[in-house]
Design an enzyme around this catalytic site. Structure first.
Site, PDB file in Angstrom:
ATOM      1  N   HIS A   1      33.850 -34.014 -29.408  1.00  0.00           N
ATOM      2  CA  HIS A   1      33.418 -35.127 -29.038  1.00  0.00           C
ATOM      3  C   HIS A   1      33.906 -36.287 -30.143  1.00  0.00           C
ATOM      4  O   HIS A   1      33.557 -35.868 -31.500  1.00  0.00           O
ATOM      5  CB  HIS A   1      32.017 -35.466 -28.805  1.00  0.00           C
ATOM      6  CG  HIS A   1      31.601 -34.839 -27.568  1.00  0.00           C
ATOM      7  ND1 HIS A   1      30.071 -35.183 -26.920  1.00  0.00           N
ATOM      8  CD2 HIS A   1      32.340 -34.166 -26.593  1.00  0.00           C
ATOM      9  CE1 HIS A   1      30.213 -34.618 -25.649  1.00  0.00           C
ATOM     10  NE2 HIS A   1      31.366 -34.111 -25.195  1.00  0.00           N
TER      11      HIS A   1
ATOM     12  N   TYR B   1      22.572 -41.660 -26.759  1.00  0.00           N
ATOM     13  CA  TYR B   1      20.901 -41.658 -27.343  1.00  0.00           C
ATOM     14  C   TYR B   1      20.513 -43.104 -26.889  1.00  0.00           C
ATOM     15  O   TYR B   1      20.813 -44.050 -27.126  1.00  0.00           O
ATOM     16  CB  TYR B   1      21.253 -41.539 -28.893  1.00  0.00           C
ATOM     17  CG  TYR B   1      21.604 -40.261 -29.566  1.00  0.00           C
ATOM     18  CD1 TYR B   1      22.829 -39.882 -29.764  1.00  0.00           C
ATOM     19  CD2 TYR B   1      20.330 -39.770 -30.006  1.00  0.00           C
ATOM     20  CE1 TYR B   1      23.179 -38.686 -30.114  1.00  0.00           C
ATOM     21  CE2 TYR B   1      20.934 -38.370 -30.632  1.00  0.00           C
ATOM     22  CZ  TYR B   1      22.233 -38.036 -30.735  1.00  0.00           C
ATOM     23  OH  TYR B   1      22.611 -36.585 -31.413  1.00  0.00           O
TER      24      TYR B   1
ATOM     25  N   PRO C   1      15.242 -33.105 -34.372  1.00  0.00           N
ATOM     26  CA  PRO C   1      16.698 -32.789 -33.793  1.00  0.00           C
ATOM     27  C   PRO C   1      17.425 -34.000 -33.698  1.00  0.00           C
ATOM     28  O   PRO C   1      18.588 -33.883 -33.232  1.00  0.00           O
ATOM     29  CB  PRO C   1      16.378 -32.146 -32.561  1.00  0.00           C
ATOM     30  CG  PRO C   1      15.036 -32.145 -32.387  1.00  0.00           C
ATOM     31  CD  PRO C   1      14.151 -32.587 -33.571  1.00  0.00           C
TER      32      PRO C   1
ATOM     33  N   LYS D   1      20.917 -31.851 -36.961  1.00  0.00           N
ATOM     34  CA  LYS D   1      21.384 -31.330 -38.270  1.00  0.00           C
ATOM     35  C   LYS D   1      20.724 -29.968 -38.397  1.00  0.00           C
ATOM     36  O   LYS D   1      21.096 -29.179 -39.399  1.00  0.00           O
ATOM     37  CB  LYS D   1      20.854 -32.376 -39.341  1.00  0.00           C
ATOM     38  CG  LYS D   1      21.545 -33.623 -39.473  1.00  0.00           C
ATOM     39  CD  LYS D   1      23.004 -33.228 -40.089  1.00  0.00           C
ATOM     40  CE  LYS D   1      23.769 -34.512 -39.419  1.00  0.00           C
ATOM     41  NZ  LYS D   1      25.027 -34.000 -39.048  1.00  0.00           N
TER      42      LYS D   1
ATOM     43  N   TYR E   1      26.488 -38.341 -39.285  1.00  0.00           N
ATOM     44  CA  TYR E   1      26.609 -37.355 -37.924  1.00  0.00           C
ATOM     45  C   TYR E   1      27.554 -36.535 -37.997  1.00  0.00           C
ATOM     46  O   TYR E   1      27.050 -35.247 -37.315  1.00  0.00           O
ATOM     47  CB  TYR E   1      26.529 -38.512 -36.877  1.00  0.00           C
ATOM     48  CG  TYR E   1      26.187 -37.713 -35.410  1.00  0.00           C
ATOM     49  CD1 TYR E   1      27.168 -37.141 -34.617  1.00  0.00           C
ATOM     50  CD2 TYR E   1      24.919 -37.860 -35.063  1.00  0.00           C
ATOM     51  CE1 TYR E   1      26.841 -36.486 -33.457  1.00  0.00           C
ATOM     52  CE2 TYR E   1      24.327 -37.292 -33.756  1.00  0.00           C
ATOM     53  CZ  TYR E   1      25.188 -36.882 -32.903  1.00  0.00           C
ATOM     54  OH  TYR E   1      24.882 -35.997 -31.776  1.00  0.00           O
TER      55      TYR E   1
HETATM   56  P1  FAS Z   1      16.099 -19.337 -36.438  1.00  0.00           P
HETATM   57  O1  FAS Z   1      14.353 -19.833 -36.099  1.00  0.00           O
HETATM   58  O2  FAS Z   1      16.825 -19.611 -35.403  1.00  0.00           O
HETATM   59  O3  FAS Z   1      16.001 -17.718 -36.446  1.00  0.00           O
HETATM   60  C1  FAS Z   1      14.983 -17.150 -37.335  1.00  0.00           C
HETATM   61  C2  FAS Z   1      14.840 -15.593 -36.802  1.00  0.00           C
HETATM   62  O4  FAS Z   1      13.897 -14.711 -37.473  1.00  0.00           O
HETATM   63  C3  FAS Z   1      14.251 -15.522 -35.285  1.00  0.00           C
HETATM   64  O5  FAS Z   1      15.088 -14.796 -34.662  1.00  0.00           O
HETATM   65  C4  FAS Z   1      12.783 -14.883 -35.422  1.00  0.00           C
HETATM   66  O6  FAS Z   1      12.510 -14.255 -34.521  1.00  0.00           O
HETATM   67  C5  FAS Z   1      13.088 -14.105 -36.762  1.00  0.00           C
HETATM   68  N1  FAS Z   1      11.916 -13.852 -37.632  1.00  0.00           N
HETATM   69  C6  FAS Z   1      10.799 -14.725 -37.853  1.00  0.00           C
HETATM   70  N2  FAS Z   1      10.126 -14.240 -38.514  1.00  0.00           N
HETATM   71  C7  FAS Z   1      10.338 -12.711 -38.671  1.00  0.00           C
HETATM   72  C8  FAS Z   1       9.937 -11.688 -39.238  1.00  0.00           C
HETATM   73  N3  FAS Z   1       8.635 -11.635 -39.740  1.00  0.00           N
HETATM   74  N4  FAS Z   1      10.509 -10.436 -39.323  1.00  0.00           N
HETATM   75  C9  FAS Z   1      11.663 -10.423 -38.857  1.00  0.00           C
HETATM   76  N5  FAS Z   1      12.268 -11.360 -37.912  1.00  0.00           N
HETATM   77  C10 FAS Z   1      11.541 -12.625 -37.996  1.00  0.00           C
HETATM   78  N6  FAS Z   1      18.772 -27.963 -33.998  1.00  0.00           N
HETATM   79  C11 FAS Z   1      19.644 -28.858 -33.673  1.00  0.00           C
HETATM   80  O7  FAS Z   1      20.701 -29.233 -34.343  1.00  0.00           O
HETATM   81  N7  FAS Z   1      19.392 -29.481 -32.369  1.00  0.00           N
HETATM   82  C12 FAS Z   1      18.523 -29.048 -31.468  1.00  0.00           C
HETATM   83  O8  FAS Z   1      18.484 -29.733 -30.281  1.00  0.00           O
HETATM   84  C13 FAS Z   1      17.733 -28.189 -32.009  1.00  0.00           C
HETATM   85  N8  FAS Z   1      16.580 -27.875 -30.875  1.00  0.00           N
HETATM   86  C14 FAS Z   1      15.606 -26.962 -31.445  1.00  0.00           C
HETATM   87  C15 FAS Z   1      14.719 -26.502 -30.767  1.00  0.00           C
HETATM   88  C16 FAS Z   1      13.549 -25.614 -30.977  1.00  0.00           C
HETATM   89  C17 FAS Z   1      12.408 -25.221 -29.756  1.00  0.00           C
HETATM   90  C18 FAS Z   1      13.505 -25.239 -32.122  1.00  0.00           C
HETATM   91  C19 FAS Z   1      12.542 -24.322 -32.839  1.00  0.00           C
HETATM   92  C20 FAS Z   1      14.788 -25.600 -33.189  1.00  0.00           C
HETATM   93  C21 FAS Z   1      15.759 -26.459 -32.591  1.00  0.00           C
HETATM   94  N9  FAS Z   1      16.664 -26.925 -33.620  1.00  0.00           N
HETATM   95  C22 FAS Z   1      17.843 -27.440 -33.126  1.00  0.00           C
HETATM   96  C23 FAS Z   1      16.753 -26.317 -34.684  1.00  0.00           C
HETATM   97  C24 FAS Z   1      17.330 -24.803 -34.777  1.00  0.00           C
HETATM   98  O9  FAS Z   1      18.755 -24.790 -34.028  1.00  0.00           O
HETATM   99  C25 FAS Z   1      17.410 -24.260 -36.088  1.00  0.00           C
HETATM  100  O10 FAS Z   1      18.000 -25.144 -37.076  1.00  0.00           O
HETATM  101  C26 FAS Z   1      18.302 -22.821 -35.965  1.00  0.00           C
HETATM  102  O11 FAS Z   1      17.798 -22.154 -35.063  1.00  0.00           O
HETATM  103  C27 FAS Z   1      18.236 -22.364 -37.463  1.00  0.00           C
HETATM  104  O12 FAS Z   1      18.546 -21.094 -37.496  1.00  0.00           O
HETATM  105  P2  FAS Z   1      17.871 -19.961 -38.258  1.00  0.00           P
HETATM  106  O13 FAS Z   1      17.707 -20.369 -39.561  1.00  0.00           O
HETATM  107  O14 FAS Z   1      18.561 -18.830 -38.061  1.00  0.00           O
HETATM  108  O15 FAS Z   1      16.423 -19.678 -37.965  1.00  0.00           O
HETATM  109  C1  PHB Z   2      21.621 -30.672 -27.923  1.00  0.00           C
HETATM  110  O1  PHB Z   2      22.614 -30.903 -27.231  1.00  0.00           O
HETATM  111  O2  PHB Z   2      20.674 -29.776 -27.622  1.00  0.00           O
HETATM  112  C2  PHB Z   2      21.322 -31.714 -28.925  1.00  0.00           C
HETATM  113  C3  PHB Z   2      22.273 -32.742 -29.073  1.00  0.00           C
HETATM  114  C4  PHB Z   2      22.180 -33.858 -30.245  1.00  0.00           C
HETATM  115  C5  PHB Z   2      20.967 -33.896 -30.491  1.00  0.00           C
HETATM  116  C6  PHB Z   2      19.808 -32.785 -30.408  1.00  0.00           C
HETATM  117  C7  PHB Z   2      20.140 -31.790 -29.473  1.00  0.00           C
HETATM  118  O3  PHB Z   2      20.685 -34.780 -31.609  1.00  0.00           O
END
Ligand code: FAS
Ligand code: PHB
Length: 390
Positions: free
Chosen positions: A72, A201, A293, A297, A385
């Protein structure tokens, strides 16, 4: 049992680190408390900065992403009756973003680790960390009723916000910075044609909305909602109706609706833990920081942490150079706080704050109008961004 690097968490951070270390002959083990199916069922991020894409290619997992992702070059901002396309590529000096779901890149990383017989332990219970201020920290965990212990050189907490690793940093050392927002995002994934080629957005008096996508047949939409919203109160029909009310009429008329594949509610929060390391423990990704989100980032910050962490460990094992290890937290936090600022700014710019004073309402409108009218303001958005340099 012994390994060089013990990693907690098989999300994108933990898997990417394990894969990058493996390619340099550095041994690691990844302990994940959930099942692989559960981890791969989570629908999260969708927008990748070029730095993240480059790192995935460096990890040797860019093949499917090349084939299935979409580049994009811009995005739309819609505010009340105004619409403005931010030309990301032109205004950032040639940088673009890549649309590829976090679920997919996590799957690619799992496949790569399994292909090289990486040590991934799923359903590892009661993971605990010991002796992080010694030269031989240990991990212990429960699996199939037996307790295992692993002696490591380093332990990397990639276990997300609710993990165990951050709590290992002594209270008198750890500083936590937090801001909670008075609203959440209601997200929906649907097998429908995205309403637009690029992301939209939307700032609307009924609340923020975001039109995103995963492919030409998979759409991802978000609506600002109350913190105490219940998923069961949001039928697919209600979601589509509310989204349509927040979109410009010509866009709403193009909206292809259909059954949801997934719906979730995510409260918005800004959070940073300092320092991101203590003794032989380093934190990476959501274990150390959370962003709302809005600025896309979260996942990209996790990737830049892993860039610094993997480079520091490789330098140590290859040249016995500890500089990257000693400066890990400082290096990460420089970039983390700039992403926190941008995500906070985008969230404040586009969401409705119920307790806004009339003055604050006018300020928000002025900020949006300035962005829509000023190329300088759009350049700042584009630079952040598409991702600040590592
Ligand atoms: P993660 O949370 O992905 O992974 C951590 C892992 O550690 C998990 O699999 C968990 O099960 C494991 N864990 C936890 N405790 C443990 C323990 N005690 N023992 C062993 N394992 C354990 N970011 C965006 O950029 N755009 C978005 O739209 C967006 N939407 C999101 C929606 C939700 C619901 C959430 C929670 C986050 C969102 N994020 C988004 C942010 C997300 O993408 C994170 O930045 C990303 O998952 C970070 O990756 P990790 O640091 O690997 O953490
Ligand atoms: C998504 O596609 O999940 C998404 C894209 C842009 C954002 C947040 C989430 O700022």
């Amino acid at each position: 049992m012994r390994t060089q690097v013990g990693i907690i968490g098989a999300g994108p951070s933990g898997l990417l680190l394990s894969q990058l270390l493996h390619l340099q002959g550095i041994d690691s083990i990844v302990l994940e408390r959930q099942t692989m199916k559960h981890v791969l069922s989570r629908i999260r991020a969708g927008v990748l900065e070029m730095g993240t894409v480059d790192l995935l290619h460096k990890a040797g997992v860019g093949k499917r992403m090349n084939k299935e992702s979409r580049v994009h070059e811009g995005l739309d901002i819609v505010a009340r009756d105004k619409r403005c396309r931010i030309d990301l590529e032109k205004l950032s000096g040639g940088k673009v973003v890549t649309i590829y779901g976090q679920t997919e890149l996590t799957r690619d990383l799992v496949d790569a680790r399994r292909a090289s017989k990486g040590k991934l332990v799923y359903e590892a219970g009661d993971v605990d960390i010991h002796d992080i201020d010694s030269d031989s920290p240990r991990l212990s965990y429960l699996k199939d009723g037996k307790t295992f212990e692993i002696v490591c050189d380093f332990i990397i907490g990639c276990d997300g916000y609710h993990g165990v690793s951050r709590k290992q940093i002594p209270e008198n050392i750890l500083n936590e910075f937090e801001r909670s927002y008075p609203f959440a995002w209601l997200g929906m994934l649907s097998e429908t044609k995205p309403v637009s080629n690029e992301l939209i957005y939307v700032s609307h008096e009924r609340g923020f909305a975001l039109c995103s996508q995963r492919s030409e047949t998979l759409s991802r939409y978000y609506l600002q909602c109350q913190l105490d919203e219940k998923l069961e109160a949001w039928s697919d029909e209600r979601f589509w109706q509310e989204l349509g009310r927040r979109l410009p009429e010509e866009t709403a008329n193009r909206l292809e609706t259909g059954p949801s594949l997934e719906k979730s509610i995510t409260p918005l929060r800004s959070f940073v833990a300092e320092p991101m390391q203590y003794g032989r423990l380093m934190l990476a990704g959501d274990a150390a920081h959370i962003v709302p989100p809005t600025g896309a980032k979260g996942l990209n910050l996790a990737a830049s942490d892993i860039h610094y962490c993997s480079n520091a460990l490789i330098e140590y094992y290859r040249n016995n150079n500890k500089e990257g290890l000693n400066n890990y937290s400082t290096n990460c936090l420089q970039r983390v706080w700039k992403a926190e600022r941008f995500s906070w700014w985008m969230t404040n710019l586009l969401h409705n704050f119920a307790d806004d004073s009339p003055f604050e309402k006018r300020l928000r409108e002025a900020e949006l109008n300035y962005l829509i009218e000023s190329e300088a303001a759009q350049r700042v958005l584009a630079e952040n961004y598409t991702g600040l340099p590592y």
